[in-house]
Design a protein around this motif. Structure first.
Motif, mmCIF file in Angstrom:
data_model
loop_
_atom_site.group_PDB
_atom_site.id
_atom_site.type_symbol
_atom_site.label_atom_id
_atom_site.label_comp_id
_atom_site.label_asym_id
_atom_site.label_seq_id
_atom_site.Cartn_x
_atom_site.Cartn_y
_atom_site.Cartn_z
ATOM 1 N N ALA A 42 -5.659 1.277 1.618
ATOM 2 C CA ALA A 42 -4.184 1.927 1.641
ATOM 3 C C ALA A 42 -3.713 0.450 1.528
ATOM 4 N N ALA A 63 -4.111 -1.298 -1.951
ATOM 5 C CA ALA A 63 -3.168 -0.382 -2.456
ATOM 6 C C ALA A 63 -1.838 -1.132 -2.593
ATOM 7 N N GLY A 64 -1.363 -1.044 -1.503
ATOM 8 C CA GLY A 64 -0.336 -1.906 -1.286
ATOM 9 C C GLY A 64 0.086 -3.106 -1.501
ATOM 10 N N SER A 88 0.558 -3.371 -5.149
ATOM 11 C CA SER A 88 0.855 -2.455 -6.096
ATOM 12 C C SER A 88 0.597 -0.742 -5.983
ATOM 13 N N MET A 89 -0.459 -0.334 -6.444
ATOM 14 C CA MET A 89 -1.196 1.048 -6.706
ATOM 15 C C MET A 89 -1.796 1.891 -5.969
ATOM 16 N N SER A 90 -1.299 3.165 -6.584
ATOM 17 C CA SER A 90 -1.667 4.218 -5.599
ATOM 18 C C SER A 90 -2.865 4.476 -5.031
ATOM 19 N N GLU A 91 -3.196 4.902 -3.736
ATOM 20 C CA GLU A 91 -4.746 4.502 -3.163
ATOM 21 C C GLU A 91 -5.389 5.205 -3.892
ATOM 22 N N SER A 92 -5.326 6.425 -4.588
ATOM 23 C CA SER A 92 -5.914 7.342 -5.397
ATOM 24 C C SER A 92 -6.380 6.003 -6.546
ATOM 25 N N ALA A 93 -5.829 5.615 -7.282
ATOM 26 C CA ALA A 93 -5.643 4.430 -8.483
ATOM 27 C C ALA A 93 -6.580 3.516 -7.791
#
Lengths: 185, 232
Positions: free
Chosen positions: A150, A153-154, A157-162
Protein backbone atom coordinates in the motif's frame (compact mmCIF):
# COMPACT_ATOMS: atom_id res chain seq x y z
CA UNK A 1 23.32 20.52 9.86
CA UNK A 2 24.96 19.16 6.71
CA UNK A 3 25.96 15.49 6.50
CA UNK A 4 29.68 16.27 6.22
CA UNK A 5 29.47 18.39 9.39
CA UNK A 6 27.83 15.49 11.25
CA UNK A 7 30.52 13.13 9.97
CA UNK A 8 33.14 15.62 11.15
CA UNK A 9 31.61 15.39 14.63
CA UNK A 10 31.94 11.60 14.54
CA UNK A 11 35.54 11.92 13.46
CA UNK A 12 36.19 14.43 16.25
CA UNK A 13 34.63 11.94 18.70
CA UNK A 14 32.12 14.59 19.67
CA UNK A 15 29.01 13.01 21.22
CA UNK A 16 26.89 15.73 19.68
CA UNK A 17 27.24 13.68 16.50
CA UNK A 18 24.64 11.23 17.79
CA UNK A 19 22.28 14.02 18.84
CA UNK A 20 22.54 15.60 15.40
CA UNK A 21 22.13 12.25 13.66
CA UNK A 22 19.04 11.44 15.69
CA UNK A 23 17.65 14.88 14.99
CA UNK A 24 18.15 14.63 11.24
CA UNK A 25 17.72 10.93 10.50
CA UNK A 26 16.03 9.53 13.62
CA UNK A 27 12.58 9.32 12.08
CA UNK A 28 13.97 7.91 8.84
CA UNK A 29 15.82 5.14 10.68
CA UNK A 30 12.85 4.39 12.93
CA UNK A 31 10.65 3.98 9.85
CA UNK A 32 13.05 1.37 8.44
CA UNK A 33 13.31 -0.50 11.72
CA UNK A 34 9.59 -0.56 12.52
CA UNK A 35 8.84 -1.90 9.03
CA UNK A 36 10.95 -4.94 9.91
CA UNK A 37 10.56 -5.51 13.64
CA UNK A 38 7.10 -3.87 14.03
CA UNK A 39 7.38 -3.25 17.77
CA UNK A 40 8.28 0.24 19.08
CA UNK A 41 10.53 -1.25 21.78
CA UNK A 42 12.50 -3.30 19.26
CA UNK A 43 12.66 -0.25 17.01
CA UNK A 44 14.27 1.83 19.76
CA UNK A 45 16.72 -0.98 20.43
CA UNK A 46 17.68 -1.00 16.74
CA UNK A 47 18.08 2.77 16.73
CA UNK A 48 20.39 2.68 19.77
CA UNK A 49 22.43 -0.10 18.18
CA UNK A 50 22.65 1.89 14.97
CA UNK A 51 23.98 5.02 16.69
CA UNK A 52 26.50 2.80 18.47
CA UNK A 53 27.56 1.19 15.18
CA UNK A 54 27.85 4.56 13.51
CA UNK A 55 29.97 5.81 16.43
CA UNK A 56 32.24 2.75 16.17
CA UNK A 57 32.61 2.65 12.39
CA UNK A 58 32.75 6.32 11.51
CA UNK A 59 36.38 7.12 12.28
CA UNK A 60 37.43 4.48 9.76
CA UNK A 61 34.73 5.27 7.24
CA UNK A 62 33.62 8.57 5.82
CA UNK A 63 30.29 7.95 4.06
CA UNK A 64 29.49 10.30 1.24
CA UNK A 65 25.78 9.87 1.91
CA UNK A 66 24.89 9.52 5.55
CA UNK A 67 21.22 8.56 5.19
CA UNK A 68 21.66 5.34 3.15
CA UNK A 69 24.73 4.48 5.21
CA UNK A 70 22.62 4.59 8.38
CA UNK A 71 19.77 2.83 6.57
CA UNK A 72 21.97 -0.15 5.77
CA UNK A 73 23.17 -0.34 9.37
CA UNK A 74 19.74 -0.18 10.97
CA UNK A 75 18.33 -2.62 8.45
CA UNK A 76 20.98 -5.16 9.50
CA UNK A 77 20.22 -4.64 13.18
CA UNK A 78 16.49 -4.93 12.56
CA UNK A 79 16.88 -8.12 10.52
CA UNK A 80 19.10 -9.62 13.20
CA UNK A 81 16.52 -8.83 15.86
CA UNK A 82 13.71 -10.10 13.66
CA UNK A 83 15.52 -13.40 13.12
CA UNK A 84 16.23 -13.68 16.84
CA UNK A 85 12.51 -13.37 17.58
CA UNK A 86 11.44 -15.63 14.72
CA UNK A 87 14.10 -18.32 14.74
CA UNK A 88 11.55 -21.12 14.39
CA UNK A 89 9.08 -19.54 12.04
CA UNK A 90 8.97 -16.45 9.87
CA UNK A 91 6.30 -14.73 11.88
CA UNK A 92 3.86 -12.17 10.55
CA UNK A 93 4.04 -8.69 9.09
CA UNK A 94 5.72 -7.19 6.05
CA UNK A 95 9.09 -8.81 6.76
CA UNK A 96 7.62 -12.28 6.61
CA UNK A 97 5.77 -11.44 3.41
CA UNK A 98 8.86 -9.93 1.79
CA UNK A 99 10.91 -12.95 2.86
CA UNK A 100 8.32 -15.30 1.38
CA UNK A 101 8.56 -13.39 -1.87
CA UNK A 102 12.36 -13.60 -1.86
CA UNK A 103 12.12 -17.33 -1.18
CA UNK A 104 10.29 -17.53 -4.51
CA UNK A 105 13.50 -16.29 -6.11
CA UNK A 106 15.79 -18.57 -4.12
CA UNK A 107 14.33 -21.42 -2.14
CA UNK A 108 17.41 -23.45 -1.32
CA UNK A 109 18.95 -24.14 2.06
CA UNK A 110 21.63 -21.90 3.53
CA UNK A 111 23.64 -24.93 4.54
CA UNK A 112 24.02 -26.21 0.98
CA UNK A 113 26.58 -23.63 0.02
CA UNK A 114 28.45 -20.75 1.53
CA UNK A 115 27.14 -17.61 -0.05
CA UNK A 116 29.53 -14.75 -0.60
CA UNK A 117 27.30 -11.92 0.57
CA UNK A 118 29.37 -9.10 -0.87
CA UNK A 119 29.41 -10.84 -4.26
CA UNK A 120 25.67 -11.43 -4.09
CA UNK A 121 25.15 -7.75 -3.20
CA UNK A 122 27.25 -6.84 -6.21
CA UNK A 123 25.09 -9.00 -8.48
CA UNK A 124 21.91 -7.50 -7.08
CA UNK A 125 23.34 -4.01 -7.65
CA UNK A 126 24.12 -4.94 -11.24
CA UNK A 127 20.58 -6.22 -11.66
CA UNK A 128 19.18 -2.98 -10.25
CA UNK A 129 21.34 -0.90 -12.58
CA UNK A 130 19.49 -2.47 -15.52
CA UNK A 131 16.07 -1.42 -14.24
CA UNK A 132 14.25 1.84 -14.84
CA UNK A 133 14.32 4.18 -11.82
CA UNK A 134 10.60 3.55 -11.30
CA UNK A 135 10.99 -0.24 -11.15
CA UNK A 136 14.15 0.06 -9.08
CA UNK A 137 12.43 2.23 -6.49
CA UNK A 138 9.59 -0.27 -6.24
CA UNK A 139 12.05 -3.12 -5.72
CA UNK A 140 14.21 -1.29 -3.17
CA UNK A 141 11.20 -0.07 -1.22
CA UNK A 142 9.81 -3.56 -0.97
CA UNK A 143 12.94 -5.60 -0.30
CA UNK A 144 15.30 -3.11 1.32
CA UNK A 145 12.88 -0.88 3.22
CA UNK A 146 10.30 -3.68 3.60
CA UNK A 147 7.55 -1.20 2.80
CA UNK A 148 4.00 -2.45 2.47
CA UNK A 149 2.42 -2.76 -0.96
CA UNK A 150 0.00 0.00 0.00
CA UNK A 151 2.81 2.42 0.87
CA UNK A 152 4.65 1.65 -2.37
CA UNK A 153 1.45 2.03 -4.36
CA UNK A 154 0.87 5.42 -2.74
CA UNK A 155 4.42 6.58 -3.35
CA UNK A 156 4.43 5.51 -6.99
CA UNK A 157 0.80 6.48 -7.73
CA UNK A 158 -0.10 2.92 -8.65
CA UNK A 159 -2.71 0.46 -7.49
CA UNK A 160 -1.68 -2.23 -5.05
CA UNK A 161 -2.38 -4.96 -7.59
CA UNK A 162 -0.20 -3.17 -10.16
CA UNK A 163 2.63 -3.01 -7.59
CA UNK A 164 2.15 -6.68 -6.81
CA UNK A 165 2.42 -7.72 -10.45
CA UNK A 166 5.37 -5.37 -11.01
CA UNK A 167 7.24 -6.95 -8.10
CA UNK A 168 6.41 -10.42 -9.40
CA UNK A 169 7.96 -9.56 -12.77
CA UNK A 170 11.00 -8.04 -11.05
CA UNK A 171 11.54 -11.16 -8.96
CA UNK A 172 11.42 -13.28 -12.10
CA UNK A 173 13.97 -10.95 -13.70
CA UNK A 174 16.20 -11.17 -10.62
CA UNK A 175 15.99 -14.94 -10.67
CA UNK A 176 16.97 -15.02 -14.36
CA UNK A 177 19.76 -12.57 -13.67
CA UNK A 178 21.17 -14.63 -10.79
CA UNK A 179 20.96 -17.84 -12.84
CA UNK A 180 22.90 -16.12 -15.62
CA UNK A 181 25.49 -15.13 -13.00
CA UNK A 182 25.95 -18.81 -12.16
CA UNK A 183 23.79 -19.26 -9.07
CA UNK A 184 21.86 -22.49 -8.73
CA UNK A 185 18.40 -21.50 -7.56
CA UNK B 1 21.09 -19.87 -1.27
CA UNK B 2 17.65 -18.77 -0.18
CA UNK B 3 15.47 -15.77 0.51
CA UNK B 4 17.24 -15.07 3.80
CA UNK B 5 20.55 -14.73 1.96
CA UNK B 6 18.95 -12.37 -0.54
CA UNK B 7 17.45 -10.33 2.27
CA UNK B 8 20.85 -10.08 3.96
CA UNK B 9 22.66 -9.29 0.72
CA UNK B 10 20.23 -6.45 0.06
CA UNK B 11 21.83 -4.56 2.96
CA UNK B 12 24.85 -4.22 0.68
CA UNK B 13 22.94 -2.26 -1.91
CA UNK B 14 24.57 0.67 -3.58
CA UNK B 15 23.99 3.70 -1.34
CA UNK B 16 22.69 5.62 -4.36
CA UNK B 17 19.85 3.13 -4.87
CA UNK B 18 18.96 3.25 -1.17
CA UNK B 19 18.90 7.02 -1.29
CA UNK B 20 16.98 7.13 -4.55
CA UNK B 21 14.11 5.16 -3.07
CA UNK B 22 14.23 7.01 0.25
CA UNK B 23 14.02 10.63 -0.82
CA UNK B 24 10.49 11.06 0.40
CA UNK B 25 11.39 9.41 3.71
CA UNK B 26 14.22 11.66 4.77
CA UNK B 27 14.08 14.50 2.26
CA UNK B 28 11.12 16.14 3.94
CA UNK B 29 9.90 16.77 7.48
CA UNK B 30 8.48 13.60 8.97
CA UNK B 31 5.41 13.23 11.07
CA UNK B 32 4.59 10.16 13.07
CA UNK B 33 1.08 8.85 12.62
CA UNK B 34 -0.93 7.05 15.26
CA UNK B 35 0.06 3.68 13.85
CA UNK B 36 3.70 4.51 14.42
CA UNK B 37 4.41 4.85 10.73
CA UNK B 38 5.64 8.12 9.43
CA UNK B 39 4.44 9.97 6.45
CA UNK B 40 5.87 12.95 4.70
CA UNK B 41 4.24 16.11 5.88
CA UNK B 42 3.13 18.55 3.26
CA UNK B 43 5.45 21.48 3.33
CA UNK B 44 3.24 24.49 3.81
CA UNK B 45 4.23 28.04 3.10
CA UNK B 46 3.33 29.96 6.17
CA UNK B 47 3.45 33.50 7.49
CA UNK B 48 3.92 36.53 5.31
CA UNK B 49 5.22 34.50 2.36
CA UNK B 50 1.82 32.83 2.08
CA UNK B 51 0.20 36.17 1.38
CA UNK B 52 2.86 37.53 -0.97
CA UNK B 53 0.98 36.37 -4.07
CA UNK B 54 -2.00 38.35 -2.80
CA UNK B 55 -0.26 41.38 -1.35
CA UNK B 56 1.93 42.11 -4.38
CA UNK B 57 -0.89 42.14 -6.98
CA UNK B 58 -3.01 44.07 -4.48
CA UNK B 59 -0.36 46.77 -4.14
CA UNK B 60 0.02 46.95 -7.91
CA UNK B 61 -3.75 47.17 -8.37
CA UNK B 62 -4.03 49.98 -5.81
CA UNK B 63 -1.31 51.97 -7.55
CA UNK B 64 -3.02 51.45 -10.92
CA UNK B 65 -6.39 52.42 -9.49
CA UNK B 66 -4.98 55.63 -8.05
CA UNK B 67 -3.17 56.46 -11.26
CA UNK B 68 -6.12 55.75 -13.56
CA UNK B 69 -9.14 56.54 -11.44
CA UNK B 70 -8.03 59.75 -9.75
CA UNK B 71 -8.15 61.93 -12.88
CA UNK B 72 -11.58 60.44 -13.68
CA UNK B 73 -12.85 61.15 -10.18
CA UNK B 74 -11.55 64.69 -10.37
CA UNK B 75 -13.24 65.20 -13.73
CA UNK B 76 -16.50 63.76 -12.37
CA UNK B 77 -16.28 66.04 -9.36
CA UNK B 78 -15.73 69.09 -11.55
CA UNK B 79 -18.56 67.96 -13.86
CA UNK B 80 -20.84 67.58 -10.86
CA UNK B 81 -20.11 71.12 -9.73
CA UNK B 82 -20.92 72.64 -13.08
CA UNK B 83 -24.10 70.57 -13.62
CA UNK B 84 -25.44 71.46 -10.19
CA UNK B 85 -25.57 75.10 -11.24
CA UNK B 86 -27.57 74.29 -14.39
CA UNK B 87 -31.36 74.76 -14.39
CA UNK B 88 -33.14 71.71 -13.02
CA UNK B 89 -35.78 69.86 -15.00
CA UNK B 90 -39.36 69.47 -13.81
CA UNK B 91 -39.15 65.74 -13.78
CA UNK B 92 -37.84 65.71 -10.24
CA UNK B 93 -41.31 66.42 -8.89
CA UNK B 94 -42.68 68.62 -6.18
CA UNK B 95 -39.76 68.25 -3.80
CA UNK B 96 -37.78 70.60 -6.00
CA UNK B 97 -40.42 73.30 -6.07
CA UNK B 98 -39.81 74.87 -2.64
CA UNK B 99 -36.14 75.43 -3.43
CA UNK B 100 -36.95 77.07 -6.71
CA UNK B 101 -39.59 79.22 -5.10
CA UNK B 102 -37.72 79.99 -1.97
CA UNK B 103 -36.57 83.35 -3.12
CA UNK B 104 -33.12 82.81 -1.59
CA UNK B 105 -30.19 84.87 -2.81
CA UNK B 106 -28.28 83.18 -5.69
CA UNK B 107 -25.31 82.05 -3.59
CA UNK B 108 -27.45 80.42 -0.98
CA UNK B 109 -29.56 78.80 -3.65
CA UNK B 110 -26.46 77.40 -5.35
CA UNK B 111 -25.13 75.97 -2.07
CA UNK B 112 -28.46 74.42 -1.30
CA UNK B 113 -28.42 72.88 -4.77
CA UNK B 114 -25.63 70.45 -3.81
CA UNK B 115 -27.59 68.86 -1.00
CA UNK B 116 -30.77 68.95 -3.02
CA UNK B 117 -29.06 67.01 -5.76
CA UNK B 118 -28.55 64.09 -3.41
CA UNK B 119 -32.09 64.43 -2.14
CA UNK B 120 -33.37 64.45 -5.70
CA UNK B 121 -32.28 60.86 -6.32
CA UNK B 122 -33.96 59.63 -3.16
CA UNK B 123 -37.14 61.56 -3.85
CA UNK B 124 -37.33 60.48 -7.45
CA UNK B 125 -36.87 56.86 -6.39
CA UNK B 126 -39.50 57.30 -3.72
CA UNK B 127 -42.03 58.29 -6.39
CA UNK B 128 -41.06 55.43 -8.75
CA UNK B 129 -42.80 52.05 -8.67
CA UNK B 130 -40.89 49.39 -6.65
CA UNK B 131 -40.04 47.27 -9.71
CA UNK B 132 -38.69 50.28 -11.50
CA UNK B 133 -36.47 51.11 -8.52
CA UNK B 134 -35.03 47.63 -8.34
CA UNK B 135 -34.60 47.50 -12.12
CA UNK B 136 -32.72 50.73 -12.15
CA UNK B 137 -30.57 49.56 -9.19
CA UNK B 138 -29.75 46.39 -11.08
CA UNK B 139 -28.88 48.38 -14.15
CA UNK B 140 -26.56 50.53 -12.10
CA UNK B 141 -25.02 47.40 -10.54
CA UNK B 142 -24.65 45.76 -13.93
CA UNK B 143 -23.11 48.75 -15.57
CA UNK B 144 -20.89 49.63 -12.61
CA UNK B 145 -18.52 46.65 -12.75
CA UNK B 146 -17.81 43.30 -14.32
CA UNK B 147 -15.58 40.31 -13.53
CA UNK B 148 -12.62 39.98 -15.86
CA UNK B 149 -10.51 37.18 -14.39
CA UNK B 150 -10.37 34.77 -11.46
CA UNK B 151 -7.22 32.94 -10.46
CA UNK B 152 -7.14 30.19 -7.86
CA UNK B 153 -3.95 29.82 -5.86
CA UNK B 154 -3.32 27.90 -2.65
CA UNK B 155 -6.91 28.05 -1.49
CA UNK B 156 -7.42 31.71 -2.43
CA UNK B 157 -9.34 33.04 -5.38
CA UNK B 158 -8.01 36.33 -6.71
CA UNK B 159 -10.55 38.20 -8.80
CA UNK B 160 -9.98 41.09 -11.14
CA UNK B 161 -12.95 43.30 -11.86
CA UNK B 162 -13.50 46.18 -14.22
CA UNK B 163 -15.23 49.30 -13.00
CA UNK B 164 -16.13 50.52 -9.55
CA UNK B 165 -17.23 47.90 -7.07
CA UNK B 166 -19.93 48.78 -4.54
CA UNK B 167 -18.70 50.56 -1.44
CA UNK B 168 -19.17 47.40 0.61
CA UNK B 169 -18.50 44.38 -1.62
CA UNK B 170 -18.81 42.15 1.44
CA UNK B 171 -22.60 42.46 1.17
CA UNK B 172 -22.76 41.09 -2.36
CA UNK B 173 -24.23 37.64 -2.75
CA UNK B 174 -21.90 35.01 -4.18
CA UNK B 175 -21.91 31.34 -5.06
CA UNK B 176 -19.36 28.78 -6.16
CA UNK B 177 -20.67 26.02 -8.38
CA UNK B 178 -19.31 23.06 -10.19
CA UNK B 179 -21.06 22.41 -13.49
CA UNK B 180 -24.43 23.99 -13.98
CA UNK B 181 -26.28 22.83 -10.92
CA UNK B 182 -23.95 21.73 -8.14
CA UNK B 183 -23.61 24.67 -5.80
CA UNK B 184 -20.66 24.12 -3.49
CA UNK B 185 -20.93 27.33 -1.49
CA UNK B 186 -23.06 30.42 -1.35
CA UNK B 187 -23.59 33.37 0.89
CA UNK B 188 -22.29 36.91 1.03
CA UNK B 189 -18.78 37.83 0.04
CA UNK B 190 -18.10 39.06 3.56
CA UNK B 191 -18.00 35.42 4.67
CA UNK B 192 -14.96 34.63 2.57
CA UNK B 193 -13.52 38.01 1.65
CA UNK B 194 -9.95 38.53 2.83
CA UNK B 195 -8.98 41.41 0.58
CA UNK B 196 -10.96 43.98 -1.39
CA UNK B 197 -8.37 45.17 -3.89
CA UNK B 198 -8.03 42.91 -5.70
CA UNK B 199 -11.02 40.96 -4.50
CA UNK B 200 -9.58 37.90 -2.80
CA UNK B 201 -11.68 35.10 -1.39
CA UNK B 202 -10.45 32.49 1.05
CA UNK B 203 -11.83 29.18 -0.22
CA UNK B 204 -9.53 26.89 1.73
CA UNK B 205 -12.43 25.47 3.71
CA UNK B 206 -14.00 24.15 0.50
CA UNK B 207 -10.89 22.07 -0.28
CA UNK B 208 -11.70 22.24 -3.96
CA UNK B 209 -10.26 19.32 -5.92
CA UNK B 210 -8.71 20.09 -9.33
CA UNK B 211 -11.36 21.05 -11.86
CA UNK B 212 -13.39 23.90 -13.33
CA UNK B 213 -15.77 25.98 -11.26
CA UNK B 214 -17.93 29.01 -11.66
CA UNK B 215 -17.97 31.98 -9.35
CA UNK B 216 -21.09 34.11 -9.39
CA UNK B 217 -21.19 37.51 -7.71
CA UNK B 218 -24.53 39.25 -8.07
CA UNK B 219 -25.33 38.85 -11.77
CA UNK B 220 -21.73 38.46 -12.81
CA UNK B 221 -20.21 35.04 -13.36
CA UNK B 222 -16.72 33.90 -14.20
CA UNK B 223 -15.11 30.50 -14.54
CA UNK B 224 -11.93 29.51 -12.78
CA UNK B 225 -9.77 26.42 -12.67
CA UNK B 226 -8.19 24.64 -9.73
CA UNK B 227 -4.96 23.07 -10.89
CA UNK B 228 -3.28 19.97 -9.51
CA UNK B 229 -1.09 20.88 -6.53
CA UNK B 230 2.58 20.62 -7.55
CA UNK B 231 4.19 17.52 -6.15
CA UNK B 232 6.77 18.18 -3.41
Amino acid sequence: MQDNEIVDLYWARNEDAIVQTDSKYGSYCRKIAINIVTSPEDTEECVSDTWMSAWNTMPEERPAMLAPYLAAIIRNHALTLYRKHHSQKRGAGQTALALDELFEVAGGSSTEEMVDMSLLSEHINRFLSELTPHDRIAFVRRYFYVDSLADIAGALSMSESAVKSLLFRLRQKLKDHLIREGYEL
Amino acid sequence: MNGNDLMTALSGLDLGYIDEAALELHGKPQVKSESGHETARRTKVTGFRRYLPIVLPAAAAILLTVAVAMPMILRMYKGGLSSSTAPKSDSTGSAEAPALDSGMPFDEEETAGYSEQAAEAEVSEAFMPEDAVSDSAEEVAKSAWSLTSATYFDGCLIIQADGMLPADPGELAYSISEGEETVLAEGVLGDVLINEEPLTLDLTSLELPPGSYTLTIGDESIDFTVQDAPRE
